[in-house]
Structure formats: C-alpha cells, structure tokens
Design a protein around this motif. Structure first.
Motif, PDB file in Angstrom:
ATOM      1  N   ASP A  35      -1.212   3.153   8.758  1.00  0.00           N
ATOM      2  CA  ASP A  35      -2.115   4.136   9.338  1.00  0.00           C
ATOM      3  C   ASP A  35      -1.809   5.569   8.916  1.00  0.00           C
ATOM      4  O   ASP A  35      -2.448   6.488   9.401  1.00  0.00           O
TER       5      ASP A  35
ATOM      6  N   GLY B 108      -4.022   5.447   2.861  1.00  0.00           N
ATOM      7  CA  GLY B 108      -5.420   5.122   2.580  1.00  0.00           C
ATOM      8  C   GLY B 108      -5.927   5.803   1.324  1.00  0.00           C
ATOM      9  O   GLY B 108      -6.568   5.182   0.466  1.00  0.00           O
TER      10      GLY B 108
ATOM     11  N   ARG C 123      -4.001   4.331  -1.792  1.00  0.00           N
ATOM     12  CA  ARG C 123      -4.384   2.928  -2.041  1.00  0.00           C
ATOM     13  C   ARG C 123      -5.710   2.888  -2.805  1.00  0.00           C
ATOM     14  O   ARG C 123      -5.871   2.130  -3.755  1.00  0.00           O
ATOM     15  N   ARG C 124      -6.657   3.706  -2.340  1.00  0.00           N
ATOM     16  CA  ARG C 124      -7.964   3.745  -3.029  1.00  0.00           C
ATOM     17  C   ARG C 124      -7.804   4.254  -4.453  1.00  0.00           C
ATOM     18  O   ARG C 124      -8.387   3.699  -5.379  1.00  0.00           O
TER      19      ARG C 124
END
Length: 189
Positions: free
Chosen positions: A173, A178, A181-182
């Motif tokens: 989180d 995030g 990772r993208r």
C-alpha cells in the motif's frame, strides 16, 4: 455546549484519551526514524511475548538501522509465524540492502563515476543500493527502472529483482509501489 463543559470540567473527571499500545507506539517511532526509542519499547513488548512476530520484525529493523546487522539477522530468523510474511520479507530486503551497501563505494564516488560515464551500469546499480540503504526509495527506484530500461540483462536481471525487493520492503500500500510497479510493467512489455 462549550460553556456547560467548562463549568462541569472542574467537577467531573473526563475519560482519558485512549493510548496506543506499546507496539503501535514503537511502530510510530520507527516511522519517525527514532530507532533507539522504538527499540526500547519493543524490548518491553518482547519481554512479555518473545514470539510476537510483528515486534520481532520491527526490533530487527531497528537493529539493522543502527548497524547491528548480525543481531538483526538473528532476530528476523526467530520469526516463525507466517502471519506477517510480507513485513518479514521487507525487513529481510532492508537487511540485504544494508549489507550490500557496506561493501560498496560511497554515493559521492558513484555519482562522480556516473558523471564521467552515464552508461556505467555497475555504478548506477551500486548507487541505487546506497540510496536504498539510506531509505531514499524514490531515487533508488527511479535509478533501478532507468537501468532496467537501458540494460535489462544487467547482472541477470538484477535491477528488476532489486525493484521487487523494494516493493516487499515498502509494502503493497505504499504509494511508490503502485507507481513503480506500473512503470516496471510498462518497461517490460
């Protein structure tokens, strides 16, 4: 209402505000980089329950942050519960980065090497490890991603593996996880 409260306050004992548990207090201190204070609270927590997995993990991380890597490893090895598997993987990744950084050139030297040769993959990777050891996660992830984009095969995919370890370290989180990772996924395909 405030006037009535003010009038009653001297005569009525108000309930105490709820206090955080010692473990929660230690986690807050750790997040504030107050490692010795967190460690003292964790010792009390572990004194009551030496199998408290979360307490052991944070205690190991405190020991690692103050440079006692062997003791940190022993504490992390004592965690037997699978309940906090992600946090344990993160703590072990942190320990790995600190161990690696101890044997590498200083960040200033690595930056100098990169200024002379921006394509120096070894210096780029080593600088990322130094940044990770200093909790400069965004700079390290950015450097690892650039290295991955420039040379996917560097040391058998080490930049990608290091990024995955950082994701473990930060936890699912964390906002950087995030984002990166993208970006890693886009770079792979």
């Amino acid at each position: 209402e405030s006037a009535i409260r003010a009038m009653l306050e001297p005569h009525v004992q108000m309930p105490a505000a709820p206090t955080a548990s010692p473990l929660e207090q230690a986690k807050t201190l750790f997040a504030e980089s107050r490692f010795s204070e967190a460690e003292a609270l964790l010792q009390a927590v572990l004194g009551e329950d030496n199998s408290n997995a979360e307490g052991l993990i944070y205690n190991g991380r405190c020991l690692a942050e103050r440079g006692d890597l062997d003791a940190a490893q022993q504490v992390l090895d004592a965690v037997k519960s699978d309940e906090h598997k992600a946090a344990l993987a993160g703590a072990k990744a942190q320990l790995t980065f600190l161990r690696q950084a101890a044997s590498l050139p200083e960040a200033a030297e690595l930056k100098s090497r990169l200024a002379q040769n921006p394509q120096d993959d070894e210096a780029a990777y080593q600088l990322c490890i130094q940044q990770l050891a200093r909790q400069q996660y965004e700079a390290a992830l950015d450097g690892l991603l650039k290295l991955f984009q420039r040379n996917r095969a560097y040391d058998n995919g080490l930049p990608q593996k290091a990024m995955l370890q950082v994701f473990d370290l930060l936890g699912g989180d964390h906002p950087l996880v995030g984002v990166y990772r993208r970006r890693l996924s886009s770079a792979m395909f």
